[in-house]
Design an enzyme around this catalytic site. Structure first.
Site, PDB file in Angstrom:
ATOM      1  N   LYS A 146      40.316  50.531  32.942  1.00 26.50           N
ATOM      2  CA  LYS A 146      41.697  50.255  33.341  1.00 26.50           C
ATOM      3  C   LYS A 146      42.436  49.685  32.130  1.00 26.50           C
ATOM      4  O   LYS A 146      41.992  48.704  31.514  1.00 26.50           O
ATOM      5  CB  LYS A 146      41.681  49.252  34.501  1.00 26.50           C
ATOM      6  CG  LYS A 146      42.845  49.368  35.444  1.00 26.50           C
ATOM      7  CD  LYS A 146      42.589  48.521  36.687  1.00 26.50           C
ATOM      8  CE  LYS A 146      43.822  48.401  37.541  1.00 26.50           C
ATOM      9  NZ  LYS A 146      43.631  47.442  38.636  1.00 26.50           N
TER      10      LYS A 146
HETATM   11  O1  G3P Z   1      44.907  45.833  41.201  1.00 25.21           O
HETATM   12  C1  G3P Z   1      46.275  45.930  40.987  1.00 25.21           C
HETATM   13  C2  G3P Z   1      47.158  45.676  42.190  1.00 25.21           C
HETATM   14  O2  G3P Z   1      46.694  46.337  43.319  1.00 25.21           O
HETATM   15  C3  G3P Z   1      47.603  44.262  42.366  1.00 25.21           C
HETATM   16  O3  G3P Z   1      48.173  44.003  43.621  1.00 25.21           O
HETATM   17  O4  G3P Z   1      49.092  42.500  45.354  1.00 25.21           O
HETATM   18  O5  G3P Z   1      48.492  41.568  43.090  1.00 25.21           O
HETATM   19  O6  G3P Z   1      50.473  43.031  43.370  1.00 25.21           O
HETATM   20  P1  G3P Z   1      49.094  42.710  43.869  1.00 25.21           P
END
Ligand code: G3P
Length: 214
Positions: free
Chosen positions: A83
């Site tokens: 990633k």
């Molecule tokens: O892994 C990346 C993403 O899914 C993060 O989500 O909820 O922290 O914006 P969030």
């Protein structure tokens, strides 16, 4: 649509896997830190639970550093997807890693134009963060619609991985649009599963069955 769990918690990854819900796992530095485990140990434990793509994020920010870091991650296990953040240096690294046959997931994408650039660099997956766009009063799902259109216009094979999904509606809309994958926390996957009519219907079926046995 493939479903990945966005988590660094091996207990919930195992539970979601046992329920047959998930095809892969995404992690990020925040989720990995929360696990309290050394990063390699966490990723290796996940590889033992599920045989599917597992995103492990680099923490370098120059191509010169991201490339060897990504190569190192990819050597941990065949299912590792490296990633990489959507910055210029990240895209340079994606191009180089792709040329070496290493799968990449380009993260922190917030516009369809950024997604087009990631596809040109050869990304395996693009991760647009829909929830974080919604958080700043911008329609996150519109970005997914635009990316689908653009990738289909030009035949890009980069898979759209809808990320930062926070609700069952993100899930439903991603599937309608034709997102290739969605990643969501276990809490959202569980919300998807439940319906009050399922619960009350089952209760009634079991009660009727019990009555008939007497
Ligand atoms: O892994 C990346 C993403 O899914 C993060 O989500 O909820 O922290 O914006 P969030």
């Amino acid at each position: 649509m493939k479903i990945f769990i966005d988590s660094g918690d091996t207990n919930e990854i195992r539970e979601a896997h046992e329920m047959g819900l998930i095809d892969g796992v995404t992690t990020n530095p925040t989720l990995a830190s929360k696990s309290g485990k050394p990063f390699k140990q966490l990723i290796m434990e996940i590889t033992e639970i599920i045989d599917g793509p597992i995103s492990a994020e680099v923490v370098s920010t120059t191509a010169a550093e991201i490339i060897p870091e990504g190569e190192g991650l990819a050597q941990w296990h065949k299912n590792i997807v490296v990633k990489v953040p959507l910055i210029g240096e990240g895209l340079k690294a994606v191009k180089a890693l792709t040329a070496k046959g290493i799968k990449t997931n380009v993260t922190l994408c917030f516009t369809a134009s950024q997604a087009l650039l990631a596809a040109k660099a050869g990304a395996t997956y693009i991760s647009p963060f829909v929830g974080r766009l919604d958080d700043i009063s911008t329609d996150g799902m519109q970005v997914i619609r635009d990316i689908r259109l653009i990738y289909d216009n030009y035949g890009y094979e980069t898979q759209i991985l809808t990320a930062s999904a926070r609700s069952p509606m993100h899930f439903l809309e991603a599937a309608r649009i034709g997102s290739d994958v969605i990643t969501a926390p276990f809490s959202v996957l569980k919300q998807l599963l439940h319906h009050p009519l399922t619960d009350s219907g089952l209760k009634k079926f079991l009660a009727d069955w019990e009555k008939a046995q007497k």
